[in-house]
Enzyme design. Structure first.
Site, PDB file in Angstrom:
ATOM      1  N   SER A 134       0.801  -1.225   0.000  1.00 55.91           N
ATOM      2  CA  SER A 134       0.000   0.000   0.000  1.00 55.91           C
ATOM      3  C   SER A 134       0.833   1.274   0.000  1.00 55.91           C
ATOM      4  CB  SER A 134      -0.960   0.022   1.195  1.00 55.91           C
ATOM      5  OG  SER A 134      -0.238   0.160   2.406  1.00 55.91           O
ATOM      6  N   LYS A 171       0.877   4.406   6.985  1.00 54.53           N
ATOM      7  CA  LYS A 171       0.228   5.284   6.005  1.00 54.53           C
ATOM      8  C   LYS A 171       0.800   6.698   6.159  1.00 54.53           C
ATOM      9  CE  LYS A 171      -2.899   2.373   4.290  1.00 54.53           C
ATOM     10  NZ  LYS A 171      -2.210   1.158   4.797  1.00 54.53           N
TER      11      LYS A 171
END
Length: 213
Positions: A134, A171
């Site tokens: 990701s 993230k």
């Protein structure tokens, strides 16, 4: 028996007793065996702040225990950097474009210790092994090792390790007028809005990634 002989014997006993005094080898509490698991330092603080500081220390301790529990059940593998030894490598002054400079001593500008380069604060730093893709557009690939510093204040744009509703993730933190977001660096993954009812704790800021080929 002569009193003088008795007095001399008593003085000798007193001298032996004095010599036997002092700190014993290995006595006392071992370093790192106290409540916090690391060396501590005496510091003067205002009396009005003692309760606040104690409360903060307890929150920190509980937070670390909670992080350990999350890591135990997560896909992340955590490691502590072992940087007790200096390992210096030659740092060449030439920039690499498409080749490699001749490894001659004339090109060596200085030496570089990777511990000093990658670990700014040893006590607050840990390593995590990435699982997933990701964050690949940020240069973070599956299997990479992340250097994470808990002492750095998380802010907009930083890549962070966050626990969102009990799930650990890496993230990019985005703080906007529309709310707080955890943004992936892969178009196949949507940004995550941190809702008001959600429980989020940021455990640290990623300062470097280590890739192996």
């Amino acid at each position: 028996m002569d009193k003088r002989v008795k007095n001399q014997d008593a003085e000798q006993i007193d001298k032996k007793t004095v010599k036997q005094g002092g700190a014993r080898s290995g006595a006392g509490r071992k370093k790192g065996s106290g409540k916090f698991g690391e060396p501590t330092k005496v510091m003067r603080v205002p009396e009005s702040k003692v309760a606040q500081i104690n409360s903060w220390l307890e929150r920190q301790k509980k937070g670390e225990q909670k992080l350990a529990g999350l890591l135990e059940h997560s896909a992340f593998k955590v490691h502590q950097p072992a940087n007790d030894e200096r390992v210096t490598l030659p740092l060449y002054s030439h920039k690499v474009v498409a080749g490699f400079p001749s490894p001659a001593d004339d090109y060596i500008e200085t030496t570089l210790d990777l511990n000093e380069k990658l670990v700014r604060n040893k006590e607050a730093t840990f390593l995590l092994v990435v699982e997933g893709d990701s964050m690949q557009k940020a240069g973070i690939q599956d299997g990479d090792i992340l250097v994470v510093d808990r002492s750095i204040e998380p802010s907009d744009g930083k890549i962070v390790i966050a626990a969102l509703d009990g799930e650990l993730t890496v993230k990019r933190l985005s703080v906007k007028s529309t709310g707080t977001w955890l943004v992936p660096e892969n178009d196949h993954y949507p940004p995550i809005l941190v809702r008001e009812e959600a429980e989020m704790v940021i455990w640290g800021v990623v300062t470097a990634t280590i890739s192996q080929f």
